[in-house]
Design an enzyme around this catalytic site. Structure first.
Site, PDB file in Angstrom:
ATOM      1  CD  GLU A   1       7.282  13.379   3.189  1.00 11.95           C
ATOM      2  OE1 GLU A   1       6.755  13.110   4.288  1.00 11.95           O
ATOM      3  OE2 GLU A   1       7.199  14.504   2.662  1.00 11.95           O
TER       4      GLU A   1
ATOM      5  CB  ILE B   1       3.647  -0.298   4.608  1.00  9.97           C
ATOM      6  CG1 ILE B   1       2.400  -0.111   5.473  1.00  9.97           C
ATOM      7  CG2 ILE B   1       3.507  -1.550   3.758  1.00  9.97           C
ATOM      8  CD1 ILE B   1       1.098  -0.046   4.691  1.00  9.97           C
TER       9      ILE B   1
ATOM     10  CG  ASN C   1      -2.106  -0.942   0.963  1.00 11.92           C
ATOM     11  OD1 ASN C   1      -2.385  -1.321  -0.185  1.00 11.92           O
ATOM     12  ND2 ASN C   1      -2.761  -1.376   2.035  1.00 11.92           N
ATOM     13  N   GLY C   2       2.065   1.214   0.519  1.00  8.34           N
ATOM     14  CA  GLY C   2       2.960   2.381   0.461  1.00  8.34           C
ATOM     15  C   GLY C   2       3.247   2.745  -0.990  1.00  8.34           C
ATOM     16  CG  HIS C   3       5.676   0.122  -3.395  1.00  8.84           C
ATOM     17  ND1 HIS C   3       5.737  -1.042  -2.695  1.00  8.84           N
ATOM     18  CD2 HIS C   3       6.949   0.553  -3.523  1.00  8.84           C
ATOM     19  CE1 HIS C   3       6.993  -1.333  -2.412  1.00  8.84           C
ATOM     20  NE2 HIS C   3       7.762  -0.371  -2.886  1.00  8.84           N
TER      21      HIS C   3
HETATM   22  P1  AMP Z   1      11.239   0.690  -3.122  1.00  9.30           P
HETATM   23  O1  AMP Z   1      10.511  -0.322  -3.939  1.00  9.30           O
HETATM   24  O2  AMP Z   1      11.505   0.261  -1.723  1.00  9.30           O
HETATM   25  O3  AMP Z   1      12.457   1.238  -3.826  1.00  9.30           O
HETATM   26  O4  AMP Z   1      10.242   1.913  -2.968  1.00  9.30           O
HETATM   27  C1  AMP Z   1       9.749   2.592  -4.106  1.00  9.30           C
HETATM   28  C2  AMP Z   1       9.148   3.900  -3.654  1.00  9.30           C
HETATM   29  O5  AMP Z   1       8.072   3.663  -2.758  1.00  9.30           O
HETATM   30  C3  AMP Z   1      10.174   4.777  -2.905  1.00  9.30           C
HETATM   31  O6  AMP Z   1      10.004   6.130  -3.329  1.00  9.30           O
HETATM   32  C4  AMP Z   1       9.770   4.572  -1.466  1.00  9.30           C
HETATM   33  O7  AMP Z   1      10.122   5.664  -0.632  1.00  9.30           O
HETATM   34  C5  AMP Z   1       8.269   4.426  -1.583  1.00  9.30           C
HETATM   35  N1  AMP Z   1       7.723   3.747  -0.407  1.00  9.30           N
HETATM   36  C6  AMP Z   1       8.027   2.518   0.065  1.00  9.30           C
HETATM   37  N2  AMP Z   1       7.346   2.255   1.200  1.00  9.30           N
HETATM   38  C7  AMP Z   1       6.584   3.347   1.460  1.00  9.30           C
HETATM   39  C8  AMP Z   1       5.670   3.711   2.502  1.00  9.30           C
HETATM   40  N3  AMP Z   1       5.390   2.892   3.518  1.00  9.30           N
HETATM   41  N4  AMP Z   1       5.084   4.926   2.443  1.00  9.30           N
HETATM   42  C9  AMP Z   1       5.361   5.784   1.422  1.00  9.30           C
HETATM   43  N5  AMP Z   1       6.215   5.505   0.410  1.00  9.30           N
HETATM   44  C10 AMP Z   1       6.829   4.303   0.429  1.00  9.30           C
END
Ligand code: AMP
Length: 254
Positions: free
Chosen positions: A147, A183, A34-36
């Protein structure tokens, strides 16, 4: 949703998109949650065309085991993106992204050496390099970053300004579980017991206590603290739980 695997395929599509159409871009490493999806939804809402990349970028992993055990499943990710209304999924492989074999790098010499950068040598070189490559391929007007990785956002914003890149970065708030846990794909590596203890990281950051007290509280809750530091009005922490490295950050109060 169309799935694309090479820069050449995208460039053909990109050249057919009218110049008044806004392209929004969300780079990810897969293992979507859900973050992504909050970034993807914002991107979808604010642009004419949304592009998401799923690429587990090896050059930003200083720990080989972390890379090998990264919990991502391409079928699940692409189903979630399709449901979210994404137009294009860019899913390249190493040879597509690193024709140079990673002999060329984008390096920042100050903030990238602090906090997570001090603990994960080369991590931000890998992040800045892959995002520069992705930006040059996709050529979006808007790009969305969480963030949750605040240091990463600051460094990418600095890169865009330093290299006069015509891309607007949009910071997006941290999405948390109801219990406060930020998350993360890596949360899936925790046991049930680990998942029950993990929200303590956020809870302790929010406490009215000194850095030393927070560190002690984390250690007595089962974490091994990698660092806990204030920087430019934010409190940042990274800590291992069951060998899984969790990160979080909050704005400083007052
Ligand atoms: P990642 O796949 O970990 O490289 O994350 C891809 C994007 O999703 C990055 O900009 C992360 O900061 C963002 N992201 C990952 N988890 C969260 C979260 N819980 N809340 C907000 N953004 C997130």
């Amino acid at each position: 949703m169309k799935i694309i695997h090479t820069p050449e395929e995208w460039k053909k599509i990109r050249s057919g998109i009218a110049s008044d159409k806004k392209i929004g871009f969300v780079p990810t490493m897969g293992g979507l949650h859900n973050g992504h999806l909050s970034l993807v939804q914002k991107c979808h809402k604010e642009n004419d065309i949304s592009v998401v990349s799923v690429y587990l970028n090896p050059t930003q992993f200083n720990d080989k085991n972390d890379l090998l055990t990264y919990p991502a499943n391409f079928e699940d990710d692409s189903a979630l993106l399709e449901k979210a209304g994404v137009d294009y999924l860019f899913a390249p492989d190493y040879s597509a992204m690193y024709p140079d074999g990673y002999t060329y790098k984008v390096i920042e010499t100050d903030f990238s050496q602090k906090l997570c950068g001090a603990k994960r040598p080369g991590h931000f070189d890998g992040v800045l390099t892959i995002v520069m490559k992705l930006f040059n391929i996709i050529r979006p007007q808007n790009a969305y970053f969480g963030e949750k990785d605040f240091q990463q956002y600051v460094l990418l914003d600095g890169m865009v300004k330093a290299f006069f890149m015509d891309i607007h970065l949009v910071p997006c708030p941290i999405v948390r579980e109801e219990n406060g846990l930020a998350i993360s794909s890596r949360n899936r590596k925790l046991s049930e017991k680990g998942l029950a203890a993990a929200p303590k990281l956020h809870e302790i950051l929010e406490n009215e206590s000194s850095l030393e007290q927070k560190k002690n509280e984390l250690e007595s809750s089962g974490f091994t603290v990698d660092y806990i530091t204030e920087h430019n009005g934010r409190l940042y922490a990274a800590a291992f739980l069951e060998g899984v490295r969790l990160i979080d950050n909050i704005p400083l109060k007052g």
